[in-house]
Write a protein that holds these residues in place. Structure first.
Motif, PDB file in Angstrom:
ATOM      1  N   LYS A   8       1.202   7.592   1.431  1.00  0.00           N
ATOM      2  CA  LYS A   8       0.652   6.808   0.328  1.00  0.00           C
ATOM      3  C   LYS A   8       0.863   5.308   0.541  1.00  0.00           C
ATOM      4  CE  LYS A   8       1.022   5.333  -4.282  1.00  0.00           C
ATOM      5  NZ  LYS A   8       0.882   3.909  -4.177  1.00  0.00           N
ATOM      6  N   VAL A   9       2.095   4.907   0.913  1.00  0.00           N
ATOM      7  CA  VAL A   9       2.410   3.484   1.103  1.00  0.00           C
ATOM      8  C   VAL A   9       1.573   2.894   2.239  1.00  0.00           C
ATOM      9  CG1 VAL A   9       4.233   1.895   1.850  1.00  0.00           C
ATOM     10  CG2 VAL A   9       4.718   3.616   0.130  1.00  0.00           C
ATOM     11  N   SER A  10       1.363   3.664   3.306  1.00  0.00           N
ATOM     12  CA  SER A  10       0.569   3.175   4.438  1.00  0.00           C
ATOM     13  C   SER A  10      -0.928   3.258   4.172  1.00  0.00           C
ATOM     14  CB  SER A  10       0.913   3.973   5.688  1.00  0.00           C
ATOM     15  OG  SER A  10       0.558   5.329   5.520  1.00  0.00           O
ATOM     16  N   ASN A  57      -4.506  11.323  14.442  1.00  0.00           N
ATOM     17  CA  ASN A  57      -3.194  11.225  15.083  1.00  0.00           C
ATOM     18  C   ASN A  57      -2.697   9.794  14.974  1.00  0.00           C
ATOM     19  OD1 ASN A  57      -3.114  13.932  16.049  1.00  0.00           O
ATOM     20  ND2 ASN A  57      -4.586  13.340  17.620  1.00  0.00           N
ATOM     21  N   ILE A  58      -1.500   9.634  14.405  1.00  0.00           N
ATOM     22  CA  ILE A  58      -0.919   8.306  14.268  1.00  0.00           C
ATOM     23  C   ILE A  58       0.523   8.305  14.755  1.00  0.00           C
ATOM     24  CG2 ILE A  58      -2.383   7.687  12.306  1.00  0.00           C
ATOM     25  CD1 ILE A  58       0.101   8.107  10.532  1.00  0.00           C
ATOM     26  N   ARG A  59       1.006   7.144  15.138  1.00  0.00           N
ATOM     27  CA  ARG A  59       2.401   6.945  15.504  1.00  0.00           C
ATOM     28  C   ARG A  59       3.011   5.965  14.521  1.00  0.00           C
ATOM     29  NH1 ARG A  59       2.052   5.330  20.644  1.00  0.00           N
ATOM     30  NH2 ARG A  59       2.188   7.475  21.355  1.00  0.00           N
ATOM     31  N   VAL A  60       4.157   6.321  13.961  1.00  0.00           N
ATOM     32  CA  VAL A  60       4.832   5.480  12.979  1.00  0.00           C
ATOM     33  C   VAL A  60       5.506   4.322  13.711  1.00  0.00           C
ATOM     34  CG1 VAL A  60       6.607   5.394  11.202  1.00  0.00           C
ATOM     35  CG2 VAL A  60       5.228   7.460  11.478  1.00  0.00           C
ATOM     36  N   LEU A  61       5.188   3.098  13.307  1.00  0.00           N
ATOM     37  CA  LEU A  61       5.787   1.911  13.919  1.00  0.00           C
ATOM     38  C   LEU A  61       6.912   1.347  13.064  1.00  0.00           C
ATOM     39  CD1 LEU A  61       2.560   0.037  15.058  1.00  0.00           C
ATOM     40  CD2 LEU A  61       4.050   1.512  16.424  1.00  0.00           C
ATOM     41  N   ASN A  62       6.757   1.442  11.745  1.00  0.00           N
ATOM     42  CA  ASN A  62       7.719   0.851  10.842  1.00  0.00           C
ATOM     43  C   ASN A  62       7.714   1.632   9.536  1.00  0.00           C
ATOM     44  OD1 ASN A  62       9.569  -0.907   9.778  1.00  0.00           O
ATOM     45  ND2 ASN A  62       8.327  -2.746  10.094  1.00  0.00           N
ATOM     46  N   VAL A  63       8.828   1.629   8.840  1.00  0.00           N
ATOM     47  CA  VAL A  63       8.931   2.310   7.553  1.00  0.00           C
ATOM     48  C   VAL A  63       9.421   1.298   6.524  1.00  0.00           C
ATOM     49  CG1 VAL A  63      10.054   4.158   6.274  1.00  0.00           C
ATOM     50  CG2 VAL A  63       9.437   4.514   8.670  1.00  0.00           C
ATOM     51  N   GLU A  65       9.392   0.415   2.091  1.00  0.00           N
ATOM     52  CA  GLU A  65       9.183   0.988   0.759  1.00  0.00           C
ATOM     53  C   GLU A  65       7.926   0.439   0.088  1.00  0.00           C
ATOM     54  OE1 GLU A  65      10.873   3.380  -0.946  1.00  0.00           O
ATOM     55  OE2 GLU A  65      12.066   3.708   0.845  1.00  0.00           O
ATOM     56  N   ASN A  66       7.690  -0.857   0.218  1.00  0.00           N
ATOM     57  CA  ASN A  66       6.539  -1.501  -0.416  1.00  0.00           C
ATOM     58  C   ASN A  66       5.900  -2.460   0.569  1.00  0.00           C
ATOM     59  OD1 ASN A  66       6.936  -0.380  -3.051  1.00  0.00           O
ATOM     60  ND2 ASN A  66       8.666  -1.777  -3.285  1.00  0.00           N
ATOM     61  N   VAL A  67       4.574  -2.391   0.664  1.00  0.00           N
ATOM     62  CA  VAL A  67       3.833  -3.339   1.496  1.00  0.00           C
ATOM     63  C   VAL A  67       2.555  -3.732   0.773  1.00  0.00           C
ATOM     64  CG1 VAL A  67       4.705  -2.530   3.721  1.00  0.00           C
ATOM     65  CG2 VAL A  67       2.667  -1.502   2.764  1.00  0.00           C
ATOM     66  N   LYS A  68       2.050  -4.896   1.129  1.00  0.00           N
ATOM     67  CA  LYS A  68       0.775  -5.334   0.589  1.00  0.00           C
ATOM     68  C   LYS A  68      -0.341  -4.588   1.311  1.00  0.00           C
ATOM     69  CE  LYS A  68       2.435  -9.915  -0.540  1.00  0.00           C
ATOM     70  NZ  LYS A  68       2.297 -11.340  -0.308  1.00  0.00           N
ATOM     71  N   LYS A  69      -1.502  -4.599   0.718  1.00  0.00           N
ATOM     72  CA  LYS A  69      -2.646  -3.883   1.282  1.00  0.00           C
ATOM     73  C   LYS A  69      -2.942  -4.346   2.706  1.00  0.00           C
ATOM     74  CE  LYS A  69      -7.434  -2.764   0.283  1.00  0.00           C
ATOM     75  NZ  LYS A  69      -8.547  -2.980  -0.630  1.00  0.00           N
ATOM     76  N   ASP A  70      -2.876  -5.651   2.938  1.00  0.00           N
ATOM     77  CA  ASP A  70      -3.182  -6.198   4.260  1.00  0.00           C
ATOM     78  C   ASP A  70      -2.140  -5.804   5.308  1.00  0.00           C
ATOM     79  OD1 ASP A  70      -5.272  -7.401   2.958  1.00  0.00           O
ATOM     80  OD2 ASP A  70      -4.267  -9.340   2.771  1.00  0.00           O
ATOM     81  N   GLU A  71      -0.901  -5.561   4.884  1.00  0.00           N
ATOM     82  CA  GLU A  71       0.176  -5.245   5.812  1.00  0.00           C
ATOM     83  C   GLU A  71       0.347  -3.747   6.052  1.00  0.00           C
ATOM     84  OE1 GLU A  71       3.484  -7.028   3.871  1.00  0.00           O
ATOM     85  OE2 GLU A  71       2.825  -9.068   4.298  1.00  0.00           O
ATOM     86  N   ALA A  72      -0.360  -2.921   5.297  1.00  0.00           N
ATOM     87  CA  ALA A  72      -0.197  -1.466   5.409  1.00  0.00           C
ATOM     88  C   ALA A  72      -0.565  -0.969   6.801  1.00  0.00           C
ATOM     89  CB  ALA A  72      -1.045  -0.761   4.357  1.00  0.00           C
ATOM     90  N   GLU A  74       0.065  -2.263   9.559  1.00  0.00           N
ATOM     91  CA  GLU A  74       1.116  -2.550  10.526  1.00  0.00           C
ATOM     92  C   GLU A  74       2.194  -1.482  10.564  1.00  0.00           C
ATOM     93  OE1 GLU A  74       2.552  -6.396   9.434  1.00  0.00           O
ATOM     94  OE2 GLU A  74       0.597  -7.348   9.714  1.00  0.00           O
ATOM     95  N   LEU A  75       2.143  -0.503   9.653  1.00  0.00           N
ATOM     96  CA  LEU A  75       3.144   0.559   9.621  1.00  0.00           C
ATOM     97  C   LEU A  75       2.889   1.655  10.645  1.00  0.00           C
ATOM     98  CD1 LEU A  75       3.610   1.042   5.773  1.00  0.00           C
ATOM     99  CD2 LEU A  75       5.003  -0.303   7.346  1.00  0.00           C
ATOM    100  N   TYR A  76       1.647   1.730  11.155  1.00  0.00           N
ATOM    101  CA  TYR A  76       1.313   2.808  12.086  1.00  0.00           C
ATOM    102  C   TYR A  76       0.233   2.331  13.058  1.00  0.00           C
ATOM    103  CZ  TYR A  76      -2.868   3.350   9.195  1.00  0.00           C
ATOM    104  OH  TYR A  76      -4.042   3.130   8.529  1.00  0.00           O
ATOM    105  N   GLU A  77       0.070   3.125  14.130  1.00  0.00           N
ATOM    106  CA  GLU A  77      -1.043   2.891  15.054  1.00  0.00           C
ATOM    107  C   GLU A  77      -1.739   4.219  15.308  1.00  0.00           C
ATOM    108  OE1 GLU A  77       0.175   1.506  18.890  1.00  0.00           O
ATOM    109  OE2 GLU A  77       1.486   3.211  19.246  1.00  0.00           O
ATOM    110  N   ILE A  78      -3.038   4.164  15.474  1.00  0.00           N
ATOM    111  CA  ILE A  78      -3.816   5.374  15.751  1.00  0.00           C
ATOM    112  C   ILE A  78      -3.688   5.681  17.233  1.00  0.00           C
ATOM    113  CG2 ILE A  78      -6.099   6.400  15.750  1.00  0.00           C
ATOM    114  CD1 ILE A  78      -6.730   4.672  13.300  1.00  0.00           C
TER     115      ILE A  78
END
Length: 79
Positions: A8-10, A57-63, A65-72, A74-78
């Motif tokens: 959800k956060v991403s 398929n995604i790889r988690v880069l960062n975890v 709790e809260n991020v802005k829409k534009d920064e979401a 950056e939490l993962y890469e396809i």
């Protein structure tokens, strides 16, 4: 962070309840294993989500709790 909350956060899935249903339905796997919504997501995990017949398929880069829409994104890469 729980898997359903990370999805959800991403902004991969819009609502946490939908993410929870996807996990309970066996459509989400982490590192090759089907997991529940309570799985603890860590950087480096590879998540596979089945949207109908199309897998994502995604790889988690960062975890975070809260991020802005534009920064979401950056939490993962396809993969």
């Amino acid at each position: 962070m729980r898997l359903d909350k990370f999805l959800k956060v991403s902004r991969i899935i819009k609502r946490r309840t939908v993410a929870n249903d996807a996990c309970d339905g066996g459509r989400v796997s982490v590192n090759g294993r089907t997991v529940k919504a309570s799985y603890d997501v860590k950087p480096g995990d590879e998540i596979k989500i089945l949207f109908g017949e199309k897998p994502l398929n995604i790889r988690v880069l960062n975890v975070k709790e809260n991020v802005k829409k534009d920064e979401a994104r950056e939490l993962y890469e396809i993969v």
